[in-house]
Design a protein around this motif. Structure first.
Motif, mmCIF file in Angstrom:
data_model
loop_
_atom_site.group_PDB
_atom_site.id
_atom_site.type_symbol
_atom_site.label_atom_id
_atom_site.label_comp_id
_atom_site.label_asym_id
_atom_site.label_seq_id
_atom_site.Cartn_x
_atom_site.Cartn_y
_atom_site.Cartn_z
ATOM 1 N N PHE A 172 19.813 78.762 118.926
ATOM 2 C CA PHE A 172 20.211 80.112 119.341
ATOM 3 C C PHE A 172 20.839 80.804 118.141
ATOM 4 O O PHE A 172 21.135 80.171 117.130
ATOM 5 N N SER A 173 21.012 82.099 118.263
ATOM 6 C CA SER A 173 21.703 82.837 117.206
ATOM 7 C C SER A 173 22.737 83.758 117.830
ATOM 8 O O SER A 173 22.557 84.252 118.944
ATOM 9 N N ILE A 174 23.808 83.964 117.099
ATOM 10 C CA ILE A 174 24.836 84.925 117.466
ATOM 11 C C ILE A 174 25.040 85.779 116.223
ATOM 12 O O ILE A 174 25.513 85.281 115.198
ATOM 13 N N GLY A 175 24.617 87.038 116.310
ATOM 14 C CA GLY A 175 24.605 87.891 115.126
ATOM 15 C C GLY A 175 23.594 87.353 114.129
ATOM 16 O O GLY A 175 22.455 87.074 114.476
ATOM 17 N N ASP A 176 24.019 87.157 112.888
ATOM 18 C CA ASP A 176 23.138 86.586 111.855
ATOM 19 C C ASP A 176 23.300 85.075 111.737
ATOM 20 O O ASP A 176 22.665 84.436 110.901
ATOM 21 N N ASP A 177 24.156 84.505 112.563
ATOM 22 C CA ASP A 177 24.463 83.078 112.508
ATOM 23 C C ASP A 177 23.493 82.300 113.410
ATOM 24 O O ASP A 177 23.493 82.476 114.632
ATOM 25 N N VAL A 178 22.657 81.439 112.820
ATOM 26 C CA VAL A 178 21.662 80.671 113.573
ATOM 27 C C VAL A 178 22.113 79.221 113.700
ATOM 28 O O VAL A 178 22.503 78.590 112.715
ATOM 29 N N VAL A 179 22.044 78.694 114.917
ATOM 30 C CA VAL A 179 22.289 77.282 115.181
ATOM 31 C C VAL A 179 20.928 76.651 115.468
ATOM 32 O O VAL A 179 20.259 77.028 116.427
ATOM 33 N N ALA A 180 20.498 75.720 114.613
ATOM 34 C CA ALA A 180 19.198 75.057 114.744
ATOM 35 C C ALA A 180 19.413 73.662 115.325
ATOM 36 O O ALA A 180 20.121 72.835 114.740
ATOM 37 N N LEU A 181 18.810 73.415 116.486
ATOM 38 C CA LEU A 181 18.886 72.124 117.161
ATOM 39 C C LEU A 181 17.491 71.511 117.164
ATOM 40 O O LEU A 181 16.533 72.149 117.607
ATOM 41 N N ASN A 182 17.362 70.283 116.685
ATOM 42 C CA ASN A 182 16.069 69.610 116.640
ATOM 43 C C ASN A 182 16.090 68.384 117.542
ATOM 44 O O ASN A 182 16.981 67.538 117.410
ATOM 45 N N TYR A 183 15.111 68.305 118.437
ATOM 46 C CA TYR A 183 15.046 67.249 119.448
ATOM 47 C C TYR A 183 13.748 66.464 119.365
ATOM 48 O O TYR A 183 12.702 66.999 118.999
ATOM 49 N N LEU A 184 13.822 65.202 119.757
ATOM 50 C CA LEU A 184 12.654 64.403 120.077
ATOM 51 C C LEU A 184 12.568 64.448 121.597
ATOM 52 O O LEU A 184 13.470 63.966 122.282
ATOM 53 N N SER A 185 11.508 65.057 122.111
ATOM 54 C CA SER A 185 11.405 65.312 123.553
ATOM 55 C C SER A 185 10.357 64.433 124.202
ATOM 56 O O SER A 185 9.295 64.182 123.630
ATOM 57 N N LEU A 186 10.669 63.994 125.416
ATOM 58 C CA LEU A 186 9.766 63.167 126.214
ATOM 59 C C LEU A 186 9.587 63.814 127.585
ATOM 60 O O LEU A 186 10.347 63.548 128.509
ATOM 61 N N PRO A 187 8.600 64.705 127.736
ATOM 62 C CA PRO A 187 8.300 65.247 129.054
ATOM 63 C C PRO A 187 7.312 64.342 129.795
ATOM 64 O O PRO A 187 6.439 63.734 129.174
ATOM 65 N N LEU A 188 7.468 64.243 131.097
ATOM 66 C CA LEU A 188 6.570 63.488 131.963
ATOM 67 C C LEU A 188 6.014 64.476 132.991
ATOM 68 O O LEU A 188 6.642 64.743 134.007
ATOM 69 N N MET A 189 4.832 65.001 132.701
ATOM 70 C CA MET A 189 4.291 66.125 133.460
ATOM 71 C C MET A 189 3.291 65.679 134.525
ATOM 72 O O MET A 189 2.391 64.887 134.251
ATOM 73 N N ALA A 190 3.454 66.216 135.725
ATOM 74 C CA ALA A 190 2.447 66.099 136.777
ATOM 75 C C ALA A 190 1.605 67.364 136.692
ATOM 76 O O ALA A 190 2.143 68.475 136.603
ATOM 77 N N LYS A 191 0.287 67.187 136.691
ATOM 78 C CA LYS A 191 -0.619 68.333 136.547
ATOM 79 C C LYS A 191 -1.517 68.432 137.777
ATOM 80 O O LYS A 191 -2.080 67.432 138.216
ATOM 81 N N TYR A 192 -1.623 69.637 138.295
ATOM 82 C CA TYR A 192 -2.540 69.929 139.393
ATOM 83 C C TYR A 192 -3.578 70.915 138.871
ATOM 84 O O TYR A 192 -3.227 72.000 138.404
ATOM 85 N N TYR A 193 -4.844 70.523 138.938
ATOM 86 C CA TYR A 193 -5.928 71.394 138.500
ATOM 87 C C TYR A 193 -6.347 72.301 139.653
ATOM 88 O O TYR A 193 -7.017 71.871 140.586
ATOM 89 N N ALA A 194 -5.954 73.563 139.571
ATOM 90 C CA ALA A 194 -6.331 74.558 140.582
ATOM 91 C C ALA A 194 -7.821 74.870 140.478
ATOM 92 O O ALA A 194 -8.473 75.174 141.477
ATOM 93 N N THR A 195 -8.362 74.824 139.256
ATOM 94 C CA THR A 195 -9.796 74.935 139.008
ATOM 95 C C THR A 195 -10.155 73.805 138.042
ATOM 96 O O THR A 195 -9.287 73.014 137.653
ATOM 97 N N LYS A 196 -11.399 73.742 137.631
ATOM 98 C CA LYS A 196 -11.830 72.678 136.722
ATOM 99 C C LYS A 196 -11.033 72.680 135.419
ATOM 100 O O LYS A 196 -10.762 71.630 134.849
ATOM 101 N N ARG A 197 -10.630 73.841 134.946
ATOM 102 C CA ARG A 197 -9.975 73.946 133.635
ATOM 103 C C ARG A 197 -8.507 74.381 133.696
ATOM 104 O O ARG A 197 -7.746 74.106 132.789
ATOM 105 N N PHE A 198 -8.108 75.069 134.727
ATOM 106 C CA PHE A 198 -6.769 75.662 134.822
ATOM 107 C C PHE A 198 -5.837 74.738 135.599
ATOM 108 O O PHE A 198 -6.131 74.340 136.724
#
Length: 183
Positions: free
Chosen positions: A77-103
């Motif tokens: 995030f930034s406040i004024g010109d001051d930027v705070v950079a946060l770097n993460y290693l992320s592990l999402p576990l996603m359930a996917k539902y195909y409404a159509t063949k591609r979407f």
């Protein structure tokens, strides 16, 4: 954190063994538009960063699949010109539902491990908790040639503030746009 990653890996490998013929591996990358929600930082602004990593899609049925991912995610995030950079290693576990063949419609939990936190060139990692839990919601579009596109929002659920003697709760939020390729 190690126990969470180990449990996720065991779960992932269990799904791979059950559905080895229905799994695709891939890579992805894109842009993050990150900000925070806080009771004391109402003037915090969005910062742009990037994400990249690996994913697997495990088909359960024609309509449902499971997609674990492991990727680097720049946030902050930034406040004024001051930027705070946060770097993460992320592990999402996603359930996917195909409404159509591609979407597809996607939803799932995510755990992020803080790799670094900087303000200008100063290390401020100790000001933030090591683990951030959240939930993802998004959409995806996959072409037959393996190319895919995604838009997702990660809503941080945990307070990432680790500064003593303050009751300021900071929660992250990240809108992600990505392009990927399944091999």
């Amino acid at each position: 954190m190690k126990k969470i990653l180990l449990a996720a890996l065991i779960t992932f490998l269990g799904f791979v063994n059950m559905n080895a013929q229905n799994i695709q591996f891939g890579v992805k990358g894109g842009l993050n538009f990150a900000d925070i929600r806080s009771n004391n930082a109402n003037n915090a602004k969005t910062v742009t960063a990037f994400n990249f990593g690996a994913m697997a899609e495990i088909s359960i049925t024609d309509k449902f699949s499971f997609q674990p991912e492991l990727f680097f995610s720049g946030r902050g995030f930034s406040i004024g010109d001051d930027v705070v950079a946060l770097n993460y290693l992320s592990l999402p576990l996603m359930a996917k539902y195909y409404a159509t063949k591609r979407f597809s419609l996607e939803v799932g939990p995510q755990v992020g491990y803080l790799l670094s936190a900087k303000r200008e060139s100063n290390d401020i990692k100790s000001n933030f908790k090591d683990v951030d839990f959240g939930v993802n919601m998004g959409i995806g579009y996959k072409l037959d040639n393996g190319l895919n596109f995604g838009a997702r929002y990660n809503l941080g659920l945990s307070n990432i503030n680790n500064i003593d003697n303050t009751n300021d709760k900071i929660k992250s939020g990240v809108f992600q746009l990505s392009v990927g390729y399944f091999f």
